[in-house]
Design an enzyme around this catalytic site. Structure first.
Site, PDB file in Angstrom:
ATOM      1  N   SER A   1       1.000  -1.288  -0.116  1.00  0.00           N
ATOM      2  CA  SER A   1      -0.065   0.019   0.193  1.00  0.00           C
ATOM      3  C   SER A   1       0.763   1.353  -0.080  1.00  0.00           C
ATOM      4  O   SER A   1       2.258   1.150  -0.060  1.00  0.00           O
ATOM      5  CB  SER A   1      -0.915   0.138   1.424  1.00  0.00           C
ATOM      6  OG  SER A   1      -1.778   1.004   0.960  1.00  0.00           O
TER       7      SER A   1
ATOM      8  N   ASP B   1       3.931   2.579   2.573  1.00  0.00           N
ATOM      9  CA  ASP B   1       4.414   1.242   3.454  1.00  0.00           C
ATOM     10  C   ASP B   1       6.012   1.463   3.423  1.00  0.00           C
ATOM     11  O   ASP B   1       6.804   0.386   3.986  1.00  0.00           O
ATOM     12  CB  ASP B   1       3.808   0.171   2.845  1.00  0.00           C
ATOM     13  CG  ASP B   1       2.436  -0.068   3.596  1.00  0.00           C
ATOM     14  OD1 ASP B   1       1.948   0.950   4.365  1.00  0.00           O
ATOM     15  OD2 ASP B   1       1.710  -0.965   3.020  1.00  0.00           O
ATOM     16  N   GLY B   2       6.736   1.889   2.536  1.00  0.00           N
ATOM     17  CA  GLY B   2       7.963   1.861   2.337  1.00  0.00           C
ATOM     18  C   GLY B   2       8.780   1.233   1.450  1.00  0.00           C
ATOM     19  O   GLY B   2       9.917   0.928   1.589  1.00  0.00           O
TER      20      GLY B   2
ATOM     21  N   SER C   1     -31.775  11.504 -28.202  1.00  0.00           N
ATOM     22  CA  SER C   1     -33.260  11.368 -28.270  1.00  0.00           C
ATOM     23  C   SER C   1     -33.956  12.655 -28.755  1.00  0.00           C
ATOM     24  O   SER C   1     -33.564  13.725 -28.002  1.00  0.00           O
ATOM     25  CB  SER C   1     -34.015  10.876 -27.014  1.00  0.00           C
ATOM     26  OG  SER C   1     -35.446  10.780 -27.180  1.00  0.00           O
TER      27      SER C   1
ATOM     28  N   SER D   1     -33.322  14.085 -31.642  1.00  0.00           N
ATOM     29  CA  SER D   1     -32.499  14.663 -32.371  1.00  0.00           C
ATOM     30  C   SER D   1     -32.905  14.801 -34.063  1.00  0.00           C
ATOM     31  O   SER D   1     -32.614  15.590 -34.823  1.00  0.00           O
ATOM     32  CB  SER D   1     -30.944  14.202 -32.457  1.00  0.00           C
ATOM     33  OG  SER D   1     -31.139  12.812 -32.850  1.00  0.00           O
TER      34      SER D   1
ATOM     35  N   SER E   1     -27.748   4.946 -29.539  1.00  0.00           N
ATOM     36  CA  SER E   1     -26.188   3.910 -29.204  1.00  0.00           C
ATOM     37  C   SER E   1     -25.214   5.231 -28.735  1.00  0.00           C
ATOM     38  O   SER E   1     -24.395   5.587 -29.470  1.00  0.00           O
ATOM     39  CB  SER E   1     -25.895   3.728 -30.693  1.00  0.00           C
ATOM     40  OG  SER E   1     -25.785   4.508 -31.664  1.00  0.00           O
TER      41      SER E   1
END
Length: 633
Positions: free
Chosen positions: A32, A35-36, A469, A471, A541
Site C-alpha cells: 500500500s 509502506d516504504g 433522443s 435529434s 447508441s
C-alpha cells in the site's frame, strides 16, 4: 499479452552456461501507499554499495529538495526517478534496478502503491519470481495490501516476503509483527504462494536488510538479503511442453523461410516434430538459426528462428507446439480479468484481445463474479470498476491458441484494448476453455453477401444514425429509406423504439442493457447486410465502443456512421415524447444526456447539423453519400 517492461530480459539457461553461473532472481516490491517500498529498495542498493558515486551526489541534492528524512539521505529518491514522483513523494511508474552479489543476480522492480496505478504493478508482477510485500506495522493489512497479494498470486508469483516495516516505530516489540503475520497467514489460505517468509524490518534504518539487528533478538529468521540469495526458484525448462509463439516470418532470400520468436516454454532440437494447432499441420525442425549461427537445440527464453522441413501454413500469431502435448484451441474461454479503465467493464461489450503475437476481436459474454478484495469471496455483479478483479467468460471472433495461465504465463495471458480509443483497459489470465465452444463450428455457405447483392444491383450497407433522443434520427432515417426505395434499392429500417417492442423488450436502460441492446441490433444489421440489404439503423447508441463493435461486424467500407447532431438544449425544447421532462424530474433513470453520458462520434462518415438544414435536405445528403461511395456496383 500482459504489459511488459521495456527493458525486460529473460534468463536463458544456455547463456548462463556460457557466461555467468549465478542464477537470476526477479523480484518486486509492492504493497500500500507509504509502506516504504521505495525506501527499502533504495536502502538495499545503498548498503550493498550498488549506487554509483554520481547517483549518490544526485541523491544528496534531491534529498535537500524533496526529502522527507530531515538532514539524512532519503533512500526512496534513488528509485523514484520521475520528477513528479520526487515532488509528490509517491511512486507512479515502475522503477527497475539491476544489481548482483557473489551468490546471485537480481532484477528488482519498485511498484506504485496507489490504487490508480495497479496496472503498473501488474506489469512488474507478470515476470517476477518473488514479491516483497511491505506492510506498515503501525497500520496492518490494508485493502491495497490484500489487492497486491491477490494480484501477485494470480500472476504466478510463487514466493513472497512479508516485510513488516517501521518496526522501529513500534519500539522493536514483537507483538505487532506477530499479529500481522497471523493476519497474513489467514489471507494465504486463499492464495497460491509456495513459500512465505516474514521479516521484521525498518527500511529507513536498514534493520534486518543485510545484517541481523540487535534490536530484534526475538527474530530468528534470515535477513532480507539472505533470503533473496537463497530462496529456491524452480524453473523446469525441460519439463514444460514446447511452445513457440511466431512473432515474424523471416524471408532473407527466395530460398529461406524461417519463423522468428522467443521460446515460451520447453526446448526444441533439430529433427523434433512440431504442430501448428490452428491448422493441425505437422513438420520437423530442419534448423535452429540465431544471429551467432545455428544451434542443435534451444530452450525457454532463447530468441531463435526455426526452419521447418515442410512448407506448411504458418502465420504471425500462430504457436508452434509439441504435437503430443498441444495447447488449447477455442473461441470461448474463462479468464481472470484485472480492469484498468475508469469506464466500467460490462458484459456484452466488445474489445480487441491481444496476446504475445496475435490480436482478435472479442466480446465479454458474461461476468461470472467479481473478487471481493477484503475476503477474496466471489460476488455477483453486473459491472467491474477500475482496479477490480473478476472472472469473465470471453468469446473471440476466431479460434485462439492458448494454455491456461497457471501452466504457461507466456501463452495464457492477454490484454484488452478499447476499440474506440485504442487504450489498454484490462489484463487477463486464461483459466480454461469453455466446453460448449468445442461443439460450435462455422458452417460453410455457398452463396455469400456479394452474390446476394448482385441480384439487387447494389452493394449492401449498414447506415448507422446516432444522436440524442429527439435529434431527428427517426425522421431522417424514414426519409432516407423512402428515397432509396423510390430508386429501386432494397432496404430495411431498424428503429430503436420499434425494436424494443419485440426483440429487445426484455432490456431496460441501464448502461449494461444499452450495451446488450446495441450488440443485438448490430448482429441483426450484420445478417441483413449479409442478405444484400441496405440497413438503416436509428438508435441513440450513446457509447463509441458499441458503435465501433457494430462497424467491426461488417465488411470494410460498408458501414456508414451518420451523426445527427442536435444540441441537447434543442432536443429538450422539442421533447416530442415528453421524455426529457420526466428525466429532468428524476422520473426516468439512465436517460442519455441527463443522467447517462453520450459519446459524440469523432469522425463520422456523414455529419448532419439539424439546426442548419431541414430533414429532407439532410436525408438527401446521406443518399448522395451512399450513391457516390458505398452502394453502386
Amino acid at each position: 499479452m500482459l504489459p511488459r517492461p521495456q527493458d525486460d530480459v529473460r534468463e536463458s539457461p544456455a547463456a548462463n552456461k556460457n557466461s555467468d553461473a549465478r542464477s537470476l532472481l526477479r523480484f518486486i516490491t509492492c504493497g500500500s501507499v507509504d509502506d516504504g517500498k521505495s525506501t527499502l529498495l533504495g536502502r538495499l542498493l545503498h548498503d550493498l554499495e550498488a549506487v554509483p558515486e554520481d547517483q549518490l551526489a544526485t541523491l544528496a541534492t534531491d534529498s535537500k529538495r524533496h526529502g522527507t528524512t530531515g538532514a539524512a539521505l532519503d533512500m526512496a529518491l534513488l528509485v523514484d526517478g520521475l520528477e513528479a514522483e520526487k515532488a509528490q513523494g509517491i511512486t507512479i511508474d515502475v522503477a527497475y534496478r539491476f544489481f548482483s552479489t557473489d551468490r546471485r543476480k537480481f532484477i528488482a522492480a519498485d511498484t506504485p502503491g496507489h490504487e490508480e496505478y495497479t496496472r503498473n504493478m501488474v506489469t512488474a508482477a507478470s515476470t517476477a519470481d518473488l514479491a516483497i510485500l511491505l506492510v506498515d506495522s503501525t497500520k496492518g493489512l490494508l485493502p491495497q495490501t490484500r489487492r497486491h497479494a491477490f494480484v501477485a498470486s494470480l500472476l504466478g508469483v510463487r514466493h513472497v516476503v512479508l516485510a513488516v516495516n517501521k518496526i522501529d516505530i513500534q519500539g522493536y516489540e514483537p507483538a505487532p509483527f506477530r499479529a500481522i503475520v497471523d493476519d497474513f497467514a489467514a489471507i494465504c489460505e486463499h492464495l497460491s504462494f509456495a513459500t512465505v517468509q516474514a521479516i521484521p524490518i525498518s527500511a529507513r534504518a536498514g534493520v534486518n536488510l543485510i545484517s541481523r539487528s540487535e534490536h530484534t533478538p526475538w527474530y530468528e529468521g534470515p535477513t532480507l538479503l539472505e533470503h533473496l540469495e537463497n530462496v529456491v526458484i524452480d524453473r523446469p525448462y525441460g519439463e514444460r511442453p514446447f511452445r513457440f509463439p511466431v512473432q515474424m516470418i523471416s524471408r532473407r532470400d527466395a530460398d529461406f523461410r524461417g519463423f522468428a520468436g522467443t521460446i515460451a516454454s520447453g526446448s526444441i532440437s533439430v529433427g523434433d516434430e512440431i504442430i501448428v494447432p490452428r491448422t493441425g499441420q505437422q513438420s520437423r525442425i530442419a534448423s535452429i538459426v540465431t544471429y551467432d549461427g545455428s544451434l542443435p537445440e534451444a530452450s525457454e527464453g532463447q530468441a531463435v528462428t526455426l526452419v521447418l522441413n515442410d512448407h506448411i501454413d504458418v502465420s504471425r500469431g500462430d504457436i508452434l507446439a509439441d504435437p503430443v502435448d498441444r495447447p488449447r484451441l477455442s473461441e470461448q474461454f474463462q479468464a481472470h480479468v484485472i480492469w484498468f479503465d475508469a469506464v466500467a467493464l460490462m458484459a456484452g461489450r466488445g474489445y480487441r484481445l491481444k496476446t504475445e503475437t496475435d490480436m482478435v476481436d472479442c466480446t465479454i459474454t458474461a461476468i461470472v463474479h467479481m473478487i471481493d478484495i477484503e475476503s477474496y469471496a466471489p460476488c455477483l455483479v453486473t459491472t467491474i470498476a477500475m482496479n477490480q478483479i473478476a472472472v469473465c467468460n470471453i468469446a473471440t471472433q476466431r479460434p485462439l491458441t492458448f494454455d491456461s495461465y497457471s501452466a504457461n504465463r507466456a501463452t495464457g495471458n492477454f490484454i484488452l484494448i478499447d476499440r474506440a480509443t485504442n487504450k489498454t483497459v484490462g489484463a487477463g489470465m486464461i483459466d480454461f476453455p469453455l466446453r460448449r465452444a468445442l461443439n460450435l463450428h462455422w458452417q460453410s455457405i455457398d452463396i455469400n453477401a456479394e452474390a446476394r447483392s448482385s441480384l439487387k444491383h447494389h452493394r449492401s450497407a449498414v447506415v448507422w444514425l446516432t444522436g440524442f433522443s429527439g435529434s431527428g434520427k427517426s425522421t431522417i432515417a424514414n426519409q432516407i429509406e423512402r428515397r432509396l426505395h423510390a430508386a429501386g434499392r432494397h432496404t430495411y429500417l431498424l428503429d430503436g423504439d420499434n425494436i424494443r417492442h419485440g426483440l429487445n423488450k426484455d432490456l431496460g436502460f441501464t448502461d449494461e442493457d444499452r450495451v446488450e441492446n446495441i450488440r443485438r441490433i448490430a448482429e441483426v444489421a450484420r445478417l441483413m447486410a449479409d442478405a444484400g440489404l441496405i440497413v438503416l439503423v436509428s438508435f441513440i447508441s450513446p457509447f463509441a465502443s458499441e458503435r465501433a463493435m457494430a462497424r467491426s461486424l461488417v465488411r470494410e467500407g460498408s458501414f456508414v456512421e451518420v451523426f445527427v447532431d442536435t444540441p441537447l438544449e434543442e432536443c429538450i425544447r422539442r421533447d416530442p415524447k415528453g421524455l426529457y421532462k420526466k428525466a429532468l424530474r428524476g422520473e426516468i433513470a439512465h436517460f442519455t444526456g441527463i443522467s447517462s453520458p453520450y459519446e459524440r462520434p469523432e469522425s463520422p462518415e456523414v455529419y448532419l447539423n439539424t439546426l442548419e438544414a431541414a430533414s429532407a435536405e439532410l436525408a438527401d445528403k446521406v443518399c448522395d453519400y451512399l450513391e457516390a461511395n458505398v452502394i453502386c456496383q
